[in-house]
Design a protein around this motif. Structure first.
Motif, PDB file in Angstrom:
ATOM      1  N   ALA A 196       0.903  -1.204   0.030  1.00 25.17           N
ATOM      2  CA  ALA A 196      -0.063  -0.136  -0.212  1.00 25.17           C
ATOM      3  C   ALA A 196       0.703   1.263   0.044  1.00 25.17           C
ATOM      4  O   ALA A 196       1.961   1.311   0.324  1.00 25.17           O
ATOM      5  N   GLY A 197       0.346   2.052  -0.497  1.00 25.81           N
ATOM      6  CA  GLY A 197       0.955   3.570  -0.357  1.00 25.81           C
ATOM      7  C   GLY A 197       1.745   3.946  -1.650  1.00 25.81           C
ATOM      8  O   GLY A 197       1.927   3.085  -2.360  1.00 25.81           O
ATOM      9  N   PRO A 198       2.523   4.855  -1.595  1.00 22.95           N
ATOM     10  CA  PRO A 198       3.563   5.515  -2.413  1.00 22.95           C
ATOM     11  C   PRO A 198       4.974   4.823  -2.018  1.00 22.95           C
ATOM     12  O   PRO A 198       5.314   4.048  -0.905  1.00 22.95           O
ATOM     13  N   THR A 199       5.998   5.126  -2.846  1.00 19.51           N
ATOM     14  CA  THR A 199       7.492   4.808  -2.386  1.00 19.51           C
ATOM     15  C   THR A 199       7.952   5.984  -2.717  1.00 19.51           C
ATOM     16  O   THR A 199       7.564   7.022  -3.402  1.00 19.51           O
ATOM     17  N   HIS A 200       8.930   6.671  -1.827  1.00 26.67           N
ATOM     18  CA  HIS A 200       9.989   7.594  -2.228  1.00 26.67           C
ATOM     19  C   HIS A 200      11.224   7.334  -2.638  1.00 26.67           C
ATOM     20  O   HIS A 200      11.942   6.332  -1.529  1.00 26.67           O
ATOM     21  N   GLU A 201      11.587   7.641  -3.540  1.00 29.36           N
ATOM     22  CA  GLU A 201      12.998   7.253  -4.170  1.00 29.36           C
ATOM     23  C   GLU A 201      14.000   8.449  -3.788  1.00 29.36           C
ATOM     24  O   GLU A 201      13.803   9.489  -4.444  1.00 29.36           O
ATOM     25  N   LYS A 202      14.723   8.263  -3.126  1.00 25.72           N
ATOM     26  CA  LYS A 202      15.840   9.292  -2.382  1.00 25.72           C
ATOM     27  C   LYS A 202      16.894   9.641  -3.550  1.00 25.72           C
ATOM     28  O   LYS A 202      17.360   9.281  -4.538  1.00 25.72           O
ATOM     29  N   ILE A 203      16.645  11.188  -3.765  1.00 30.32           N
ATOM     30  CA  ILE A 203      17.623  11.945  -4.755  1.00 30.32           C
ATOM     31  C   ILE A 203      18.856  12.324  -4.155  1.00 30.32           C
ATOM     32  O   ILE A 203      20.052  12.159  -4.263  1.00 30.32           O
ATOM     33  N   ASP A 204      18.617  13.236  -2.806  1.00 25.83           N
ATOM     34  CA  ASP A 204      19.484  13.552  -1.890  1.00 25.83           C
ATOM     35  C   ASP A 204      19.090  13.670  -0.508  1.00 25.83           C
ATOM     36  O   ASP A 204      17.763  13.342  -0.405  1.00 25.83           O
ATOM     37  N   PRO A 205      19.747  14.065   0.567  1.00 28.70           N
ATOM     38  CA  PRO A 205      19.237  14.100   1.805  1.00 28.70           C
ATOM     39  C   PRO A 205      17.951  14.960   1.996  1.00 28.70           C
ATOM     40  O   PRO A 205      17.178  14.644   3.224  1.00 28.70           O
ATOM     41  N   VAL A 206      17.609  15.762   1.018  1.00 24.95           N
ATOM     42  CA  VAL A 206      16.357  16.479   1.145  1.00 24.95           C
ATOM     43  C   VAL A 206      15.202  16.289   0.150  1.00 24.95           C
ATOM     44  O   VAL A 206      14.114  17.093   0.286  1.00 24.95           O
ATOM     45  N   ARG A 207      15.400  15.422  -0.849  1.00 27.71           N
ATOM     46  CA  ARG A 207      14.492  15.472  -2.090  1.00 27.71           C
ATOM     47  C   ARG A 207      14.395  13.779  -2.156  1.00 27.71           C
ATOM     48  O   ARG A 207      15.154  12.996  -2.152  1.00 27.71           O
ATOM     49  N   ASP A 281       8.623   3.408 -10.772  1.00 26.51           N
ATOM     50  CA  ASP A 281       9.075   2.424 -11.571  1.00 26.51           C
ATOM     51  C   ASP A 281      10.610   2.890 -12.082  1.00 26.51           C
ATOM     52  O   ASP A 281      11.254   1.817 -12.443  1.00 26.51           O
ATOM     53  N   TYR A 282      11.197   3.946 -11.408  1.00 27.87           N
ATOM     54  CA  TYR A 282      12.559   4.370 -11.504  1.00 27.87           C
ATOM     55  C   TYR A 282      12.899   4.867 -10.442  1.00 27.87           C
ATOM     56  O   TYR A 282      11.994   5.789  -9.659  1.00 27.87           O
ATOM     57  N   THR A 283      14.236   4.698  -9.934  1.00 30.70           N
ATOM     58  CA  THR A 283      14.821   5.241  -9.056  1.00 30.70           C
ATOM     59  C   THR A 283      16.136   6.094  -9.405  1.00 30.70           C
ATOM     60  O   THR A 283      16.823   5.561 -10.507  1.00 30.70           O
ATOM     61  N   PRO A 284      16.634   7.157  -8.744  1.00 31.36           N
ATOM     62  CA  PRO A 284      18.011   7.711  -9.139  1.00 31.36           C
ATOM     63  C   PRO A 284      19.135   6.558  -9.054  1.00 31.36           C
ATOM     64  O   PRO A 284      19.136   5.726  -8.208  1.00 31.36           O
ATOM     65  N   LEU A 285      19.731   6.731 -10.289  1.00 34.17           N
ATOM     66  CA  LEU A 285      20.901   5.685 -10.274  1.00 34.17           C
ATOM     67  C   LEU A 285      21.963   6.074  -9.077  1.00 34.17           C
ATOM     68  O   LEU A 285      22.331   5.219  -8.492  1.00 34.17           O
ATOM     69  N   VAL A 286      22.186   7.231  -8.932  1.00 33.17           N
ATOM     70  CA  VAL A 286      22.982   7.578  -7.725  1.00 33.17           C
ATOM     71  C   VAL A 286      22.208   8.380  -6.719  1.00 33.17           C
ATOM     72  O   VAL A 286      21.507   9.385  -7.188  1.00 33.17           O
ATOM     73  N   LYS A 287      22.371   8.191  -5.325  1.00 30.79           N
ATOM     74  CA  LYS A 287      21.631   9.006  -4.300  1.00 30.79           C
ATOM     75  C   LYS A 287      22.860   9.825  -3.805  1.00 30.79           C
ATOM     76  O   LYS A 287      23.735   9.334  -3.153  1.00 30.79           O
ATOM     77  N   ALA A 288      22.572  11.056  -3.720  1.00 34.79           N
ATOM     78  CA  ALA A 288      23.664  12.165  -3.550  1.00 34.79           C
ATOM     79  C   ALA A 288      23.832  12.167  -1.850  1.00 34.79           C
ATOM     80  O   ALA A 288      22.742  11.927  -1.408  1.00 34.79           O
ATOM     81  N   ASN A 289      24.725  11.898  -1.401  1.00 33.01           N
ATOM     82  CA  ASN A 289      25.059  12.137   0.106  1.00 33.01           C
ATOM     83  C   ASN A 289      24.871  13.435   0.695  1.00 33.01           C
ATOM     84  O   ASN A 289      24.593  13.403   1.895  1.00 33.01           O
ATOM     85  N   GLU A 290      25.190  14.511  -0.099  1.00 35.56           N
ATOM     86  CA  GLU A 290      24.995  15.933   0.153  1.00 35.56           C
ATOM     87  C   GLU A 290      23.861  16.581  -0.525  1.00 35.56           C
ATOM     88  O   GLU A 290      23.494  15.972  -1.768  1.00 35.56           O
TER      89      GLU A 290
END
Ligand code: PMT
Length: 405
Positions: A196-207, A281-290
């Motif tokens: 259920a619900g959405p998923t959140h795919e991290k881009i960086d620590p705030v997005r 369906d897609y997630t960032p290839l690289v998740k920025a640490n900063e």
């Protein structure tokens, strides 16, 4: 079906209180016992004498009788009842119920009640539409209460719109349906996974990349399955909904990858899985640490495909397991849903289209079409997500029957 059932009827102060006379009469005619609790204001709309005569019991208003100090125990009433009905439920009473403001006997009884609670709102058009009323109703739903939708029509003010309390016959029919389903317990012994619900795919620590899913549809399914005896594992993306049924084990996840891991690792122990989550369906290839700083006019974030959880369960599925998917479409709805049904090896798919008003994300209603693997199509009207969940679970039960499970 209501023979011998015990109801608390909590009447708050709205013009629709007059309908409670008929509601009580119908319940008593069905062989139910009714204990009426009224707010002080409700007595202005319908007399205690009328309600006591029809319910064949003295009505309760105060915490104690001022004449002799006899205590009206809200705890005892809350434990006595098989169900509590708050009708009419005014904006004021729903606000108190949502926030635990226990300043009258109706609310203290509600807070002490361990039984299912049905709430039949009534109010004028703008009060009903006000964000605070809508928020309070959402809160009441999230506590597991059953909201009985008001009807649209001419309101006491003369305005036309939604806000007329459901008719007594409609309330009784919803109560009957509830008890029929609950007493059926047709999913006892079944283990069922729900996403259920959405998923959140991290881009960086705030997005993050997310979507508009609230989780309402998936949680309604989990509640319906649990109330019919199933042991439910609810794998939920970030959602602001509470679960209270003891048969539901909730596993909170954030990303598609986490949802995939929690679902796939449990699937072999399940009799069925219902994939209701809106998974990225897609997630960032690289998740920025900063935090990514603003620099150029354009920014590209490279994405990679996530695991298709439903399709991977479809590959592992045995003949004794049932797999159900959802299809959220904006165009070529039927054709796309049929493709997903086949590609993911589903037993049936539940199509909801954003082209239908009141369907899909976040609303309390949905309009679905069920397509099964033999291409049989069933279309349903716009209904509350609670009622949609009943239709989906009925279809699931039919699948179990067909596979001899
Ligand atoms: O949560 P609400 O606000 O109540 O809204 C309910 C809803 C609109 C989210 C729900 O009714 C719904 O349609 N859920 C499926 C949304 C979706 O992602 O649909 P889809 O057509 O993109 O996916 C098809 C199926 O594959 C779905 O069962 C989905 O859960 C599953 N899937 C998709 C992608 C992926 N990576 N893994 C999956 O398992």
């Amino acid at each position: 079906m209501l023979q011998g059932k015990k109801f608390i009827l909590g009447i708050s102060g709205g013009i629709a209180a007059y309908k409670c006379a008929q509601l009580t009469r119908l319940l008593v005619k069905e062989g139910a016992e009714v204990q009426v609790i009224m707010t002080k204001l409700a007595k202005q709309f319908i007399t205690p004498l009328t309600m006591a005569t029809l319910s064949k019991r003295p009505i309760l208003v105060e915490f104690f009788d001022p004449e002799n100090g006899a205590w009206n125990s809200h705890v005892d009433s809350g434990l006595w009842a098989d169900a509590m009905i708050v009708a009419p439920a005014t904006a004021n009473t729903m606000g108190k119920m949502a926030n635990g403001i226990a300043d009258n006997l109706l609310i203290t009884t509600y807070l002490s009640a361990r039984c299912p609670v049905f709430v039949a709102p009534t109010m004028d058009l703008d009060m009903y539409q006000h964000p605070s009323t809508q928020r309070n109703m959402d809160t009441l739903r999230s506590y597991g209460n059953h909201l009985i939708e008001p009807n649209a029509g001419e309101l006491a003010s003369g305005l036309i719109g939604k806000g007329r309390m459901a008719e007594p016959e409609e309330i009784v029919s919803q109560l009957k349906e509830f008890f029929v389903r609950r007493e059926k317990q047709d999913l006892t012994g079944k283990n069922i996974l729900v996403t259920a619900g959405p998923t959140h795919e991290k881009i960086d620590p705030v997005r993050f990349i997310g979507n508009y899913s609230s989780g309402k549809m998936g949680y309604a399914l989990a509640e319906e399955l649990a109330s019919r005896g199933a042991r439910v594992t609810l794998v939920s993306g970030p959602a602001q909904i509470k679960t209270c049924h003891p048969n539901i084990e909730r596993i909170d996840v954030v990303s598609a990858e986490e949802m995939s891991y929690e679902s796939r690792s449990r699937f072999s122990q399940m009799n069925a899985a219902i994939m209701c989550a809106a998974v990225a369906d897609y997630t960032p290839l690289v998740k920025a640490n900063e935090k990514i700083k603003r620099k150029e006019d354009e920014l590209s974030v490279k994405l990679k495909a996530t695991t298709d959880i439903a399709a991977s369960l479809g590959k592992d599925k045995s003949d004794k397991q049932v797999l159900v998917g959802f299809a959220l479409e904006t165009q070529d709805a039927m054709a796309n849903a049929q493709k997903k049904l086949e590609k993911k090896n589903l037993d049936f798919i539940v199509l909801n289209s954003l082209k239908d008003e009141g369907a899909g994300f976040n609303s309390d209603t949905n309009k679905i079409t069920i397509i099964n693997k033999h291409n049989k199509v069933k279309e349903f009207a716009l209904k509350s997500k609670t009622d949609v969940a009943v239709d989906v679970v009925d279809e699931l039960v039919e699948c179990f029957f067909n596979i001899g499970g």
